[in-house]
Scaffold this motif. Structure first.
Motif, PDB file in Angstrom:
ATOM      1  N   UNK A 139      -2.041  14.768  11.731  1.00 59.58           N
ATOM      2  CA  UNK A 139      -2.579  13.199  11.716  1.00 59.58           C
ATOM      3  C   UNK A 139      -0.940  12.362  11.597  1.00 59.58           C
ATOM      4  N   UNK A 190       2.538   8.385  18.012  1.00 64.89           N
ATOM      5  CA  UNK A 190       2.618   7.289  18.774  1.00 64.89           C
ATOM      6  C   UNK A 190       3.448   6.022  18.509  1.00 64.89           C
ATOM      7  N   UNK A 233      -9.827  -0.990  21.186  1.00 66.20           N
ATOM      8  CA  UNK A 233     -10.288   0.676  22.059  1.00 66.20           C
ATOM      9  C   UNK A 233      -9.510   1.349  22.621  1.00 66.20           C
ATOM     10  N   UNK A 266     -12.224   4.720  20.493  1.00 65.23           N
ATOM     11  CA  UNK A 266     -11.259   3.530  20.170  1.00 65.23           C
ATOM     12  C   UNK A 266     -10.031   4.247  20.268  1.00 65.23           C
ATOM     13  N   UNK A 268      -6.305   5.781  19.355  1.00 61.57           N
ATOM     14  CA  UNK A 268      -5.161   6.172  17.718  1.00 61.57           C
ATOM     15  C   UNK A 268      -5.843   7.000  17.272  1.00 61.57           C
ATOM     16  N   UNK A 269      -6.577   8.180  18.060  1.00 65.14           N
ATOM     17  CA  UNK A 269      -7.878   8.714  17.243  1.00 65.14           C
ATOM     18  C   UNK A 269      -6.966   9.927  17.598  1.00 65.14           C
ATOM     19  N   UNK A 270      -6.943  10.850  16.559  1.00 64.55           N
ATOM     20  CA  UNK A 270      -5.853  12.087  16.563  1.00 64.55           C
ATOM     21  C   UNK A 270      -6.743  12.899  16.128  1.00 64.55           C
ATOM     22  N   UNK A 271      -7.954  13.402  15.820  1.00 58.63           N
ATOM     23  CA  UNK A 271      -9.232  13.977  15.860  1.00 58.63           C
ATOM     24  C   UNK A 271     -10.199  12.786  16.956  1.00 58.63           C
ATOM     25  N   UNK A 291     -14.243  12.762  18.124  1.00 58.79           N
ATOM     26  CA  UNK A 291     -15.127  13.271  17.866  1.00 58.79           C
ATOM     27  C   UNK A 291     -16.618  13.475  18.679  1.00 58.79           C
ATOM     28  N   UNK A 350     -16.816  -5.268  16.910  1.00 56.43           N
ATOM     29  CA  UNK A 350     -15.670  -5.441  15.846  1.00 56.43           C
ATOM     30  C   UNK A 350     -15.222  -6.191  15.451  1.00 56.43           C
ATOM     31  N   UNK A 389     -12.374   1.328  13.746  1.00 56.22           N
ATOM     32  CA  UNK A 389     -12.138   1.610  15.676  1.00 56.22           C
ATOM     33  C   UNK A 389     -10.448   0.511  15.337  1.00 56.22           C
ATOM     34  N   UNK A 402      -4.056   8.441   7.783  1.00 52.02           N
ATOM     35  CA  UNK A 402      -4.282   9.663   8.064  1.00 52.02           C
ATOM     36  C   UNK A 402      -5.473   9.975   8.115  1.00 52.02           C
ATOM     37  N   UNK A 418      -9.244   9.079  11.865  1.00 51.92           N
ATOM     38  CA  UNK A 418     -10.191   9.668  13.197  1.00 51.92           C
ATOM     39  C   UNK A 418     -11.493  10.328  12.533  1.00 51.92           C
ATOM     40  N   UNK A 419     -11.721  10.637  11.364  1.00 53.63           N
ATOM     41  CA  UNK A 419     -13.079  11.281  11.119  1.00 53.63           C
ATOM     42  C   UNK A 419     -13.683   9.887   9.603  1.00 53.63           C
ATOM     43  N   UNK A 424      -0.634  14.040   4.354  1.00 54.47           N
ATOM     44  CA  UNK A 424      -1.447  15.234   5.437  1.00 54.47           C
ATOM     45  C   UNK A 424      -0.250  15.991   6.505  1.00 54.47           C
TER      46      UNK A 424
END
Lengths: 702, 321
Positions: free
Chosen positions: A115, A122, A432, A498, A500-503, A505, B193, B219, B224, B227-228, B305
């Protein structure tokens, strides 16, 4: 020290320490080695061929607006490439890190970027693309084209022009060095409050971000002042406001925005710096700070900035369409009004970047309607381009293809923009990837316009055309890449993915991410095609030489002087009779006249002060980032002293005598006569042909 | 609003939206969360999207066709259309050129204003105007931390971390704040949102008549762990909801301000832990907000991280996993 600094600090090196050099990073360390080797090779080659003097005299100290413009464009293209690599890295991370079972390398759980690193990539991508790629590219074009289009010999302030360039270069250098020394901001290119505060971003990343942006803002403001003064004061005789080429109008409206909005950014950044350096509480959550104040201040600049970059692009399209439609731009006055309307409304819409803030419905509807108002002049522009093609004679060469591509992207971007302008829709797609796809559509309008302009104006600046085949190959590859990346991105937006997702899901999004990855590979091919285009064109340049009017259907004043443009632009200033002067002269058979007699002209001297000041601002930015206070003081003092010394000395300029001018002009005419399809010009006396004035009448006694 | 019209538009849009789905191999359920709303708020959002897309799509589509037609007709050397080298102005065309965008924007503005009031997060009239007088809305206080969600049910004096369970056919009203940084609360199929900010309070509401499990997302980038920072939202029957409330109320964990202080330490919820708290200190939401306004922060360690694998080991070693 007014704030608690995590990690060490020493008086000599500030926060800088060996541990800040990412020599163990498996991506950055090899890159660093490659950069060092590349730099040694380049510097070695310059030394081997003995080009240092040439480089210093002709480029690094120049105040010639065309050379400065070319250097702006080179910086822009280099940074565009860097930003593209960042884009490639983002796409690769997202296609890799999907679902809990995806593998991870280099210390990340999924994919190859943690992350911390993904955020930097980005953030750098966004900041670079908007402020260090699009902005220098557009400023570069304005620099080159505006003075020639208005019949001036240089900018109003040639030295200031050089200063603007070198400060922009310092900003580019600062963000590049953040790759190898320390880290860059990892909270997005526009940052958020309060995540940029010391508690949540303890590294130097945000400090790099602050000073890079400050330098860009400073450089662009200086450039804006210069272009405005040039347009207002330096027009050739006869060029009334109604005869101003449309690109000049676009530059004027854009720089009004730049001049008025960039200071707002500088204030906002100054307050962020106060928070981080002095322990102030402007944007903290507690202690009386107001974090949404930052968001407001940033977008009060940020939205006008969007139009600062799109308006020159619109201007470029307005030049390309008429040339390759072989008729005047439809609705010139409407176009000017539309540009000014966009510039005006740009100030009233900033809140649409955060409708989700939770402002009341009255605030949101006001900004929603204001935002939609932008759609009116923009729609007018699209229709005007369409009706420029109507009853025309269209040639679809590469420059025209890029312009048409920009038009279609604008339709898509405009349509999605009108969706985002309505809060009831915005709530669903804000933050998003739909928004990401929308603003990429809009920024790609700019990129398309820029590549169209590179092809369109390249022969004017360098005297030969770029290769059509490779230009078209690049266009189609680039367009295929655009479709493959951004159509799935819009679809993912509707699926709720959405930003800026590093992962990632949701494994259901994998196929779309796969298509996007394929798209970015196609983009990579288009970048290759661009390199081949440059290589092939330079190799065959002798075959592709052009005369003054490179396209044969050109309309505005820049096509009247030689290609490449001599450093004095016009030996004798032309007299402007009509809006599309070159087209008008061609129509009236006076396109191949030349002056009979040459007067002495006055030109500005080169100066090394600008590049030294640029270097010092870089040192200042670096020292501020790392809190090396003694170096800050030394470089700041040096800047101030140098500016004072320079202002006392001034620049008397120098004289090119009429005889010397005549010699250079005759050589240029001789060169042009060797090109197959060029006309032979004949001298006219007194600057008058029939009842039209071709050149400035020189009544002044010597 | 004309329900028939709305339904008709919706059906049309569904059909259009189905086309690419079929192309992509026909998934069992609609993966387009935005086109498949399960709550009145999201449904209203979709209605305005359809209106906008229909109006703008008509204009943009026709313009695109016009451009393509001009490109075909006026290509040099084909002699399909008349070439007029001087034509550059027409008052009639100017009227249309300005008129069409002005009328379109005027028309859309009406919908923009109407829609903004209908789903105003602080007082969504699509919910509040149709509420039964004796309806018993559920209240949820949402506290976002770095990087977890704490859902406090003040009516039941309990809280749940990282999972939201709500009854169907019941209006739900949220109050939202954050302990550390800004993020955004988003359940694509239920409600749009709304920003969640430290030291501030925003509101939102939802109403759903469809039982099921829906994805909730943080969102906006919050650092860090963003995303989770997801949560499942379960819409359940009222009876099931009562049972669930009883289950939570028997859980061992409790949430006081002191335990919240520990809970709010940076934590990346990689394994999607859900924790129940059978009792919650009264006024926890306001307490957190006040503390944040007084300057309380939960700082992040530098380079936290830079190596995620190492960080997860550290997080596990601290027995927080």
């Amino acid at each position: 020290m007014l704030v608690d600094l995590p990690g060490g600090w020493s008086p000599l090196l500030g926060r800088l320490a060996w541990s800040q050099i990412p020599y163990a990073n498996p991506i950055l360390a090899p890159l660093f080695v490659a950069v060092v080797i590349g730099a040694i090779i380049v510097l070695g080659l310059i030394t081997y061929y003995g080009k240092w003097t040439y480089l210093w005299k002709e480029w690094l100290t120049t105040v010639d607006h065309k050379k400065l413009g070319v250097m702006y464009i080179i910086i822009g293209l280099v940074m565009l490439f860097r930003g593209f690599i960042d884009g490639l890295m983002i796409r690769t991370q997202q296609v890799w890190a999907v679902g809990p079972h995806s593998s991870g390398v280099f210390g990340s759980l999924h994919g190859y970027l943690t992350p911390f690193h993904f955020g930097q990539v980005y953030s750098a991508h966004g900041l670079i693309m908007i402020l260090l790629a699009a902005t220098p590219l557009l400023v570069g074009f304005m620099n080159i084209i505006v003075p020639i289009q208005i019949g001036a010999r240089d900018m109003a302030y040639p030295y200031l022009n050089a200063l603007g360039l070198w400060i922009t270069a310092a900003a580019a250098a600062l963000i590049m060095i953040s790759l190898f020394v320390g880290d860059f901001a990892h909270n997005g290119w526009f940052e958020y409050a309060p995540i940029f505060e010391m508690q949540y971003s303890p590294g130097v990343g945000v400090d790099y971000w602050i000073w890079t942006l400050q330098l860009v803002a400073l450089g662009t403001t200086l450039g804006g002042i210069n272009i405005l003064a040039t347009i207002i004061k330096m027009r050739a005789p006869g060029m009334s406001w109604g005869k101003l080429p449309i690109f000049v109008w676009a530059s004027l409206s854009a720089n009004v925005i730049a001049l008025t909005s960039f200071p707002a950014l500088q204030v906002a950044l100054g307050l962020v710096a106060a928070d981080r350096y002095l322990g102030a509480h402007f944007f903290t959550a507690g202690m009386g700070g107001n974090l949404m104040l930052y968001t407001n201040l940033f977008w009060i600049w940020g939205h006008p900035e969007v139009y600062f970059v799109i308006l020159p692009a619109f201007g470029m399209m307005s030049e390309i369409f008429p040339t390759f439609s072989e008729k005047p731009l439809f609705g010139y006055i409407t176009m000017v009004l539309a540009s000014m309307a966009i510039a005006g409304v740009s100030w009233l819409v900033w809140l649409h970047h955060f409708f989700t803030m939770g402002a009341g419905p009255y605030v949101n509807t006001a900004f929603s309607v204001a935002t939609m108002l932008v759609g009116i002049p923009t729609g007018v522009k699209v229709f005007n381009w369409a009706f420029t093609m109507y009853r025309g004679r269209l040639t679809f060469n590469a420059a025209m293809l890029w312009a048409i591509g920009a038009l279609f992207l604008l339709l898509i971007g405009g349509m999605t923009g009108m969706m985002l302008a309505i809060p009831a829709i915005n709530y669903m797609v804000h933050n998003s990837v739909f928004v990401v796809a929308h603003f990429h559509s809009m920024l790609l309008v700019i990129v398309y316009a820029i590549f169209g302009s590179v092809l369109y104006w390249f022969p004017k600046v360098f005297g030969f055309k770029l290769d059509e085949f490779w230009a078209k190959t690049m266009f189609w590859l680039f367009s295929a890449g655009t479709a493959l990346v951004f159509v799935p991105m819009y679809m993912l937006g509707f699926m709720g993915m959405t930003r800026r997702l590093e992962y990632v899901f949701n494994t259901g999004w994998q196929p779309y991410l796969d298509v996007m990855e394929f798209g970015i590979v196609v983009y990579t091919l288009s970048v290759l095609a661009f390199f081949i285009l440059l290589y092939v064109s330079v190799r065959d340049h002798a075959k592709n030489r052009v005369g003054a009017d490179a396209w044969g259907t050109s309309r505005s004043l820049e096509w009247m002087t030689h290609s490449p443009v001599p450093f004095y632009n016009f030996a004798v200033l032309p007299h402007i009779n009509e809006r599309d002067e070159v087209a008008w002269r061609r129509q009236h058979g006076i396109d191949n006249v030349r002056p009979e007699h040459y007067e002495d002209i006055h030109m500005p001297n080169n100066t090394g002060v600008a590049i030294i000041l640029g270097g010092l601002t870089f040192v200042l930015g670096f020292a501020l980032t790392w809190r090396i206070w003694w170096l800050c003081i030394v470089s700041l003092l040096a800047i101030i002293v140098l500016m004072i010394v320079r202002s006392f000395r001034g620049d008397p300029g120098y004289i090119i005598t009429g005889a010397e001018l005549q010699r250079m002009e005759e050589e240029a005419y001789r060169r042009e006569a060797q090109i197959a399809d060029s006309h032979h010009s004949h001298p006219v006396s007194g600057g008058v042909v029939g009842n039209a004035m071709a050149y400035q009448r020189n009544d002044s006694s010597k | 609003m004309d329900i028939k019209w709305r339904n008709w538009l919706k059906k049309g849009w569904r059909a259009a939206a189905l086309a690419p789905i079929l192309l992509l191999g026909g998934c069992a359920h609609n993966p387009y969360w935005i086109f498949d709303p399960k709550g009145i708020m999201a449904k209203t959002n979709l209605f305005y999207m359809i209106v906008d897309v229909v109006i703008m799509g008509a204009i943009v589509g026709l313009t695109a066709l016009l451009v393509v037609w001009f490109m075909w007709r006026y290509q040099k050397g084909k002699n399909r259309g008349k070439y007029d080298p001087h034509w550059s102005h027409s008052n009639t065309i100017e009227v249309f050129v300005w008129g069409i965008p002005i009328i379109a924007v005027g028309f859309l503005s009406y919908f923009a204003v109407k829609g903004t009031f209908e789903i105003n997060p602080y007082n969504p009239t699509v919910i509040t105007h149709h509420m039964k007088p004796n309806g018993d809305p559920v209240e949820v206080d949402v506290i976002a931390t770095d990087w977890q969600w704490l859902f406090v049910y003040p009516q039941y004096h309990m809280a749940v971390a990282n999972e939201l369970v709500l009854p169907v056919h019941t209006p739900v009203f949220f109050r939202l704040t954050s302990s550390a940084v800004t993020t955004t609360f988003f359940i694509p199929q239920l409600v749009g949102m709304i920003d969640v900010m430290p030291g501030m309070r925003t509101k939102n509401a939802l109403l759903s008549n469809h039982a099921g499990e829906y994805q909730g997302i943080a969102s906006d980038f919050a650092g860090a762990g963003t995303s989770w920072m997801t949560f499942k939202t379960k819409m359940v029957d009222k009876a099931d909801f009562s049972q669930w409330v009883q289950k939570v109320q028997q859980a061992p964990g409790t949430m006081t301000y002191a335990s919240f202080n520990r809970f709010a330490q940076p934590y990346i919820n990689v394994n999607h832990h859900v924790v129940y708290f059978s009792s919650v200190e009264q006024g926890l939401f306001d307490h957190v907000m006040t503390e944040v306004m007084r300057g309380k922060t939960w700082p992040l360690p530098p380079m936290m991280t830079e190596n995620m694998v190492d960080y997860m080991k550290k997080q596990a070693a601290e027995h927080r996993d």
